[in-house]
Design a protein around this motif. Structure first.
Motif, PDB file in Angstrom:
ATOM      1  N   THR B 156       0.833  -1.202   0.000  1.00 34.77           N
ATOM      2  CA  THR B 156       0.000   0.000   0.000  1.00 34.77           C
ATOM      3  C   THR B 156       0.867   1.252   0.000  1.00 34.77           C
ATOM      4  O   THR B 156       0.646   2.190  -0.770  1.00 34.77           O
ATOM      5  CB  THR B 156      -0.919  -0.004   1.232  1.00 34.77           C
ATOM      6  N   VAL B 157       1.900   1.250   0.877  1.00 32.61           N
ATOM      7  CA  VAL B 157       2.780   2.427   0.932  1.00 32.61           C
ATOM      8  C   VAL B 157       3.550   2.574  -0.385  1.00 32.61           C
ATOM      9  O   VAL B 157       3.708   3.682  -0.897  1.00 32.61           O
ATOM     10  CB  VAL B 157       3.730   2.325   2.147  1.00 32.61           C
ATOM     11  N   ASN B 158       3.996   1.444  -0.951  1.00 33.41           N
ATOM     12  CA  ASN B 158       4.675   1.493  -2.247  1.00 33.41           C
ATOM     13  C   ASN B 158       3.785   2.129  -3.308  1.00 33.41           C
ATOM     14  O   ASN B 158       4.237   2.928  -4.125  1.00 33.41           O
ATOM     15  CB  ASN B 158       5.022   0.075  -2.719  1.00 33.41           C
ATOM     16  N   TYR B 159       2.504   1.752  -3.262  1.00 33.38           N
ATOM     17  CA  TYR B 159       1.551   2.293  -4.230  1.00 33.38           C
ATOM     18  C   TYR B 159       1.441   3.803  -4.072  1.00 33.38           C
ATOM     19  O   TYR B 159       1.469   4.550  -5.055  1.00 33.38           O
ATOM     20  CB  TYR B 159       0.198   1.616  -4.014  1.00 33.38           C
ATOM     21  N   LEU B 160       1.331   4.260  -2.809  1.00 30.50           N
ATOM     22  CA  LEU B 160       1.228   5.699  -2.562  1.00 30.50           C
ATOM     23  C   LEU B 160       2.477   6.422  -3.058  1.00 30.50           C
ATOM     24  O   LEU B 160       2.394   7.493  -3.664  1.00 30.50           O
ATOM     25  CB  LEU B 160       1.034   5.953  -1.070  1.00 30.50           C
ATOM     26  N   ILE B 161       3.656   5.806  -2.795  1.00 32.29           N
ATOM     27  CA  ILE B 161       4.900   6.446  -3.221  1.00 32.29           C
ATOM     28  C   ILE B 161       4.929   6.569  -4.737  1.00 32.29           C
ATOM     29  O   ILE B 161       5.362   7.575  -5.290  1.00 32.29           O
ATOM     30  CB  ILE B 161       6.123   5.636  -2.735  1.00 32.29           C
ATOM     31  N   ALA B 162       4.451   5.523  -5.411  1.00 33.67           N
ATOM     32  CA  ALA B 162       4.553   5.529  -6.869  1.00 33.67           C
ATOM     33  C   ALA B 162       3.506   6.417  -7.521  1.00 33.67           C
ATOM     34  O   ALA B 162       3.669   6.837  -8.655  1.00 33.67           O
ATOM     35  CB  ALA B 162       4.415   4.096  -7.398  1.00 33.67           C
ATOM     36  N   THR B 163       2.396   6.697  -6.817  1.00 36.17           N
ATOM     37  CA  THR B 163       1.345   7.482  -7.464  1.00 36.17           C
ATOM     38  C   THR B 163       1.233   8.893  -6.874  1.00 36.17           C
ATOM     39  O   THR B 163       1.857   9.825  -7.346  1.00 36.17           O
ATOM     40  CB  THR B 163      -0.004   6.761  -7.370  1.00 36.17           C
ATOM     41  N   SER B 164       0.468   9.033  -5.793  1.00 33.24           N
ATOM     42  CA  SER B 164       0.087  10.389  -5.404  1.00 33.24           C
ATOM     43  C   SER B 164       1.175  11.127  -4.627  1.00 33.24           C
ATOM     44  O   SER B 164       1.146  12.347  -4.551  1.00 33.24           O
ATOM     45  CB  SER B 164      -1.207  10.342  -4.594  1.00 33.24           C
ATOM     46  N   TRP B 165       2.135  10.414  -4.042  1.00 33.95           N
ATOM     47  CA  TRP B 165       3.160  11.102  -3.255  1.00 33.95           C
ATOM     48  C   TRP B 165       4.403  11.418  -4.058  1.00 33.95           C
ATOM     49  O   TRP B 165       5.333  12.038  -3.578  1.00 33.95           O
ATOM     50  CB  TRP B 165       3.572  10.263  -2.029  1.00 33.95           C
ATOM     51  N   ARG B 166       4.426  10.922  -5.277  1.00 35.67           N
ATOM     52  CA  ARG B 166       5.640  10.997  -6.072  1.00 35.67           C
ATOM     53  C   ARG B 166       5.899  12.432  -6.518  1.00 35.67           C
ATOM     54  O   ARG B 166       4.990  13.164  -6.888  1.00 35.67           O
ATOM     55  CB  ARG B 166       5.415  10.091  -7.270  1.00 35.67           C
ATOM     56  N   ILE B 167       7.183  12.856  -6.450  1.00 32.91           N
ATOM     57  CA  ILE B 167       7.521  14.170  -7.005  1.00 32.91           C
ATOM     58  C   ILE B 167       8.609  13.977  -8.039  1.00 32.91           C
ATOM     59  O   ILE B 167       9.567  13.242  -7.824  1.00 32.91           O
ATOM     60  CB  ILE B 167       8.001  15.165  -5.920  1.00 32.91           C
ATOM     61  N   GLY B 168       8.480  14.637  -9.162  1.00 30.57           N
ATOM     62  CA  GLY B 168       9.523  14.603 -10.168  1.00 30.57           C
ATOM     63  C   GLY B 168       9.587  13.274 -10.900  1.00 30.57           C
ATOM     64  O   GLY B 168       8.706  12.428 -10.767  1.00 30.57           O
ATOM     65  N   PRO B 169      10.623  13.079 -11.704  1.00 29.87           N
ATOM     66  CA  PRO B 169      10.710  11.886 -12.541  1.00 29.87           C
ATOM     67  C   PRO B 169      11.021  10.613 -11.748  1.00 29.87           C
ATOM     68  O   PRO B 169      10.681   9.526 -12.179  1.00 29.87           O
ATOM     69  CB  PRO B 169      11.846  12.208 -13.507  1.00 29.87           C
ATOM     70  N   PHE B 170      11.683  10.736 -10.594  1.00 31.39           N
ATOM     71  CA  PHE B 170      12.031   9.534  -9.844  1.00 31.39           C
ATOM     72  C   PHE B 170      10.941   9.213  -8.835  1.00 31.39           C
ATOM     73  O   PHE B 170      10.266  10.112  -8.335  1.00 31.39           O
ATOM     74  CB  PHE B 170      13.358   9.727  -9.108  1.00 31.39           C
ATOM     75  N   THR B 171      10.785   7.924  -8.515  1.00 34.36           N
ATOM     76  CA  THR B 171       9.797   7.576  -7.499  1.00 34.36           C
ATOM     77  C   THR B 171      10.398   7.835  -6.127  1.00 34.36           C
ATOM     78  O   THR B 171      10.972   6.979  -5.494  1.00 34.36           O
ATOM     79  CB  THR B 171       9.384   6.108  -7.605  1.00 34.36           C
ATOM     80  N   ILE B 172      10.281   9.058  -5.687  1.00 34.27           N
ATOM     81  CA  ILE B 172      10.756   9.442  -4.374  1.00 34.27           C
ATOM     82  C   ILE B 172       9.770  10.471  -3.841  1.00 34.27           C
ATOM     83  O   ILE B 172       9.143  11.198  -4.607  1.00 34.27           O
ATOM     84  CB  ILE B 172      12.198   9.999  -4.450  1.00 34.27           C
ATOM     85  N   THR B 173       9.578  10.492  -2.530  1.00 34.39           N
ATOM     86  CA  THR B 173       8.591  11.407  -1.962  1.00 34.39           C
ATOM     87  C   THR B 173       9.274  12.709  -1.536  1.00 34.39           C
ATOM     88  O   THR B 173      10.487  12.843  -1.612  1.00 34.39           O
ATOM     89  CB  THR B 173       7.932  10.791  -0.728  1.00 34.39           C
ATOM     90  N   LYS B 174       8.449  13.683  -1.081  1.00 30.37           N
ATOM     91  CA  LYS B 174       8.995  14.896  -0.488  1.00 30.37           C
ATOM     92  C   LYS B 174       9.775  14.528   0.767  1.00 30.37           C
ATOM     93  O   LYS B 174       9.575  13.476   1.344  1.00 30.37           O
ATOM     94  CB  LYS B 174       7.858  15.840  -0.086  1.00 30.37           C
ATOM     95  N   SER B 175      10.643  15.441   1.213  1.00 32.87           N
ATOM     96  CA  SER B 175      11.394  15.180   2.435  1.00 32.87           C
ATOM     97  C   SER B 175      10.773  15.921   3.606  1.00 32.87           C
ATOM     98  O   SER B 175      10.044  16.893   3.423  1.00 32.87           O
ATOM     99  CB  SER B 175      12.847  15.624   2.272  1.00 32.87           C
ATOM    100  N   ILE B 176      11.084  15.434   4.805  1.00 31.92           N
ATOM    101  CA  ILE B 176      10.699  16.146   6.025  1.00 31.92           C
ATOM    102  C   ILE B 176      11.555  17.417   6.084  1.00 31.92           C
ATOM    103  O   ILE B 176      12.771  17.338   5.934  1.00 31.92           O
ATOM    104  CB  ILE B 176      11.015  15.278   7.252  1.00 31.92           C
ATOM    105  N   PRO B 177      10.941  18.618   6.275  1.00 33.40           N
ATOM    106  CA  PRO B 177      11.753  19.841   6.316  1.00 33.40           C
ATOM    107  C   PRO B 177      12.757  19.819   7.467  1.00 33.40           C
ATOM    108  O   PRO B 177      12.567  19.119   8.459  1.00 33.40           O
ATOM    109  CB  PRO B 177      10.706  20.935   6.534  1.00 33.40           C
TER     110      PRO B 177
END
Lengths: 280, 341
Positions: B156-177
């Motif tokens: 489930t988390v992988n799915y979120l990372i790959a779809t709605s949380w993804r930023i930019g061309p790589f499958t990576i999420t935003k960072s904690i400020p």
């Protein structure tokens, strides 16, 4: 309407689960549960890829996967059968150990052979075996004295021991067979399903699905075959479910199915006529 | 083969356990050095145990391991063998990341961190509660169902990372400020507080006593009026709370973002291993989880010279396995009779 290619694809997904599940069936019938199946599968996969990359012979790779499974199950037999260590703990430790070792072996593979193309194995023979094995297992378990002994050990260990059965020996043999089958299924997975490639997390939890299908098949050879086949069907349908927009639910379907099968098995086992072996 | 029980003193068991752990560690290191250059491997091992930087990092890494292990010591004492800590840690860190980087809720600084941690703990507890309810009301075995829930959480988390949380061309999420990140001293304080809390629950409360009694003699516990349902639900909630908390603190202290997981990251599984290694003693569990996180740091340095990261978990399970076998040799005498007619 019957699409033969879909059937073949389902079968090719079901075969690794079936093979591990048969081994696990024998183990659980003899009163132990080997939770290390998933790790043994990964180890078999990486070993078989390495061997077939070096020798260029996929059959040899398959055999080496089987041998690796045998060797890995010794890692389970020594603590559990000889030293009476908790079987759940040992099984899980074996999974983690085998995952790590599998990746380590794969890292040799990259150094030995960066790009040796491996011809993938034809799955006809194994498919045939997968149909025949449940019949053999059924004959073994319900029509021979060996089967009676195995089941007796699973139902009541103390009584079997007092009756003079060699509980530890029979269990060790079942564990060896189970390990060999799990190794074989891992190497099958790597050599045919993934065209001779190994990667981290190659099993994708299919070893757990095999354990689940033993429970779903209610510890009966034919039932296990049907259960493994239906889990293979779900695995095959996963992309279609995802296209339907089910999202993460589609990827998790086989795991949810295992949980449901646990509930069903617990419900059935309440009736005195259908007692499962005491495994945990 | 005959297995006879024998009486072992506590000192003998501890000595054998230490010898076993060391043997396992050495075997695992030797296995790695067969494949790689042994001097490189040895140099990394020495570097980890003689410098302050890796030790500090190890303390950071130890928080998810220790938190899940401490919760599991309670569960395992009640013979509720849940393996679900992995999924709870993953969900805890994911929900923390969501709350801080994606939800758009802006609170004052300490409150937002606090709320994120509370949210993660509650989610972990709820996820753990599923396992307990399945066990109590449906009779489903908790080992397998919790394992399956781990996979479901990961995918489930992988799915979120790959779809709605993804930023930019790589499958990576935003960072904690930067300003939300936690320091080492805070982690050390949390470690100590959690350990003392677990010890207090076990040794000084009625609930801890009921856990102990239920684990050792379920029928007797029921006869004396302890409700098994309450005990199982209680330990599963506490272990889930702790694992979720561990995930949240891991995200805030060292993970900072999420990438897709091809296999589980393993902090929850390490917690399971630590709980077994420590024989469900909270104080030993805390020390053991710091030891295990030094192995995580070692794994990261070994990764630079070609050892796969998943070998960390293999080293650790080798240690636990050989410790369990060594303790068993203290408890049992084994006689082989090769010819039995």
């Amino acid at each position: 309407m019957v699409d033969l290619s879909l059937l073949l694809r389902v079968l090719s997904n079901a075969i690794p689960i079936m093979l591990s599940a048969y081994g696990e069936l024998l183990v659980e019938r003899s009163g132990r549960v080997n939770l290390g199946v998933d790790g043994i599968m990964a180890l078999g996969a990486s070993m078989s890829v390495l061997v077939s990359a070096i020798t260029g012979n996929t059959m040899l790779g398959l055999i080496s996967g089987l041998a690796t499974g045998l060797a890995a199950s010794i890692l389970y037999i020594i603590p559990v059968i000889v030293f009476r260590v908790d079987q759940v703990a040992t099984g899980l430790l074996l999974v983690f150990l085998a995952w790590g070792l599998a990746d380590l072996i794969a890292s040799i593979g990259y150094r030995v052979s960066p790009s040796i193309p491996i011809g993938s194995l034809q799955y006809n023979i194994l498919a045939l075996i997968t149909v025949i094995i449940p019949l053999i297992l059924w004959l073994l378990m319900y029509k021979t004295w060996i089967g009676v002994e195995i089941r007796a050990i699973g139902y009541n260990e103390i009584l079997a021991r007092e009756r003079g059965l060699r509980v530890d020996t029979i269990r060790a043999i079942m564990l060896l067979i189970g390990g060999a089958l799990a190794g074989l299924s891992g190497s099958y997975m790597a050599l045919t399903l993934y065209n001779g490639k190994y990667f981290t997390g190659i099993t994708g939890g299919w070893g757990w699905l095999a354990i689940g299908s033993v429970i779903l098949g209610y510890w009966h050879p034919v039932g296990v075959a049907v259960a493994a086949y239906s889990i293979g069907l779900i695995l095959t349908l996963r992309p279609y479910l995802e296209a339907m927009g089910l999202g993460p639910l589609s990827i998790s379907t086989p795991y949810i199915m295992v949980i449901l099968s646990l509930i069903i098995a617990a419900y059935i086992s309440r009736s005195p006529r259908f007692k499962p072996p005491r495994i945990l | 083969m005959e297995v006879l029980e024998k009486r072992a003193t506590r000192g003998e068991i501890i000595l054998k356990a230490l010898i076993g752990a060391l043997t396992g560690y050495i075997i695992a290191i030797i296995l790695a050095s067969i494949i790689l250059n042994p001097s490189d491997v040895l140099r990394s091992v020495l570097w980890v145990y003689t410098n302050t930087t890796p030790i500090t990092t190890a303390i950071l890494f130890s928080i998810p391991i220790a938190a899940s292990a401490l919760g599991l010591t309670l569960a395992y004492r009640a013979k509720f063998i849940t393996i679900g800590a992995e999924g709870q840690v993953i969900l805890g860190s994911a929900v923390t990341l969501w709350f801080i980087a994606y939800s758009g809720i802006n609170l004052q600084l300490p409150f937002s961190i606090l709320l994120a941690i509370i949210l993660a703990s509650i989610l972990g507890a709820l996820y753990s509660l599923i396992v307990a309810l399945l066990r109590i009301y449906a009779g489903a075995n908790e080992i397998l169902s919790s394992l399956m829930l781990n996979f479901i959480a990961m995918y489930t988390v992988n799915y979120l990372i790959a779809t709605s949380w993804r930023i930019g061309p790589f499958t990576i999420t935003k960072s904690i400020p930067e300003e939300y990140r936690l320091s080492v001293s805070f982690i050390i304080a949390t470690l100590i507080v959690l350990t003392l809390l677990t010890w207090f629950i076990l040794a000084r409360t009625r609930f801890g006593l009921s856990i102990e009694v239920y684990g050792r003699a379920p029928r007797a516990a029921e006869t004396y009026g302890y409700s098994p349902k309450t005990i199982i639900i209680g330990v599963s909630i506490i272990s889930g709370l702790m694992a979720g908390l561990g995930g949240a603190l891991a995200m805030l202290s060292f993970q900072h973002h999420l990438t897709p997981m091809s296999s589980p990251p393993g902090y929850g599984y390490m917690g399971v291993l630590v709980a077994w290694l420590s024989a469900n003693n909270p104080i030993i569990a805390m020390v053991a989880s710091i030891f295990f996180s030094t192995i995580v740091v070692l794994g990261r340095t070994l990764q630079a010279i070609g050892v796969p990261l998943s070998y960390v978990l293999a080293i650790q399970s080798m240690i636990v396995l050989s410790t369990l076998v060594a303790v068993a040799t203290a408890k049992y005498t084994i006689r082989f009779r090769w010819f039995k007619w």
